[in-house]
Design a protein around this motif. Sequence first.
Motif, short mmCIF file in Angstrom:
data_model
loop_
_atom_site.label_atom_id
_atom_site.label_comp_id
_atom_site.label_asym_id
_atom_site.label_seq_id
_atom_site.Cartn_x
_atom_site.Cartn_y
_atom_site.Cartn_z
N TRP A 259 48.31 54.23 25.63
CA TRP A 259 47.87 53.70 24.34
C TRP A 259 49.03 53.71 23.34
O TRP A 259 49.25 52.74 22.61
N TYR A 262 51.59 50.98 24.17
CA TYR A 262 51.05 49.67 23.78
C TYR A 262 51.11 49.51 22.26
O TYR A 262 51.50 48.46 21.73
N GLU A 263 50.72 50.57 21.55
CA GLU A 263 50.69 50.54 20.10
C GLU A 263 52.09 50.34 19.51
O GLU A 263 52.28 49.57 18.55
N GLY A 274 46.15 56.68 17.22
CA GLY A 274 46.32 56.11 18.54
C GLY A 274 46.35 57.17 19.63
O GLY A 274 45.77 57.00 20.70
N SER A 277 42.74 58.46 20.01
CA SER A 277 41.89 57.44 20.62
C SER A 277 42.26 57.22 22.09
O SER A 277 41.38 57.04 22.94
N GLY A 278 43.55 57.24 22.39
CA GLY A 278 43.98 57.08 23.77
C GLY A 278 43.50 58.22 24.64
O GLY A 278 43.07 58.01 25.79
N GLY A 306 43.85 53.20 28.99
CA GLY A 306 44.56 53.34 27.72
C GLY A 306 44.97 52.00 27.15
O GLY A 306 44.79 51.72 25.96
N CYS A 309 41.61 49.61 26.52
CA CYS A 309 40.82 50.06 25.37
C CYS A 309 41.56 49.82 24.07
O CYS A 309 40.95 49.45 23.05
N ALA A 310 42.89 50.00 24.08
CA ALA A 310 43.68 49.71 22.88
C ALA A 310 43.58 48.24 22.51
O ALA A 310 43.52 47.88 21.32
#
Length: 446
Positions: A259, A262-263, A274, A277-278, A306, A309-310
């Motif tokens: 995550w 990706y973020e 993040g 949440s990840g 991860g 969902c992100a």
Amino acid sequence: MAPAITLAAEAPKLSAANTGFMLICSALVLIMTPGLAFFYGGMVRVKSTLNMLMMSFISMGIVTILWVLYGFSLAFGTDKGSFIGWTSDWVGLSNIGLTELWPGYTIPVFVFMVFQLMFAIITPALISGALADRVKFTAWSLFIALWATVVYFPVAHWVWGTGGWAFDLGVIDFAGGTAVHINAGAAALGVILVIGKRVGFKKDPMRPHSLPLVMLGSGLLWFGWFGFNAGSWLGNDDGVGALMFVNTQVATAAAMLAWLIYEKIRHGAFTTLGAASGAVAGLVAITPSGGAVSPLGAIAVGTIAGVLCAMAVGLKYRFGYDDSLDVVGVHLVGGVIGSLLIGFFASGHGQSTVEGLFYGGGLTQFWKQCAGVFAVLGYSLVASAILAFLIDKTIGMRVTEDEEITGIDQAEHAETAYDFSGAGGGSAARTSAPATADTDAKKVDA
């Protein structure tokens, strides 16, 4: 020649070790609900903090009583048509012996009952994150009672109850990918489609007011999740519970890293929100699959969850549904991913000999997983939307627009999470006019 003597298999005996282990796991699962409350409470604005905490805490009261009265019997009682269970002796937990064992295991029925109670508590609490800022507390409390009865108890029987159709079909759900996360995520989507968006959605800033609370909550969730997952094997005599424990850690770490990467690529920063949440996305995805995959498979499950969902949390802006705290994007999507990936990554060396596509088993298990996933998703979505509609048309689901703008904490609980009147202390605080303090508090609440 004397006839051969066949010895009967020795009946399971109560294991003090497994019993103690499961009681500890039950306590770990319970602490996840306050952890969820902090996780959600930090993600909302100041004026909604207490309401968010209470939406989780009230589930601990309502669901406990319903579980004792009839919930345990409906979920795990004698099967009735593959849809629901019922054992009259379990109503009110009557006629259960203190040392009576759960069939096939070495723990008392009471221990299994209380462990499953903790699952029943947190599942409706998960839904609350999608409804932040705008739901009457009385309406939410009624919804919990109805939803647990109409949706959670039957679905738990489908997936885990002896004779439940998903259980008999061979759908793998180690600890709640379908029964908990897809169930709650689909319910959240159904309710928000009925009650609509928050005032100011996509216009006003709705940033988390306390990221430290979010991180505290995610840490408690991660900690408690070991009981949630490893405990679901109801003992560890064969090492499967230990495998699940390891895979829980591995997948969560992989999802958090995925995550964040990706973020960083997508938005240019590694955020604490993040990371939290990840981690939750990884916990959700490994919940159904962790007993069936290897640690390398757990890395794959966590990484895929991860990233996807992100990506999914942004869908609410594209499609216009107001999932306040990303319950759909994390729990529904993460639960679907974790459940379906069993069909690809099941190694055949964990909870069963089932092998996924990548281990030579073909797509047989994948199609079974699809049946379980989409049946639970569809049933929960429709049933939850109907319940929300009925409540909305009777007592009303939402607070007024003025109450939402002013703050649901004050409107529904007559309290605020923070007292700003004495902020700073010292002589300045003593000489400040009360009106000034009230004005400052209103500015922060807004």
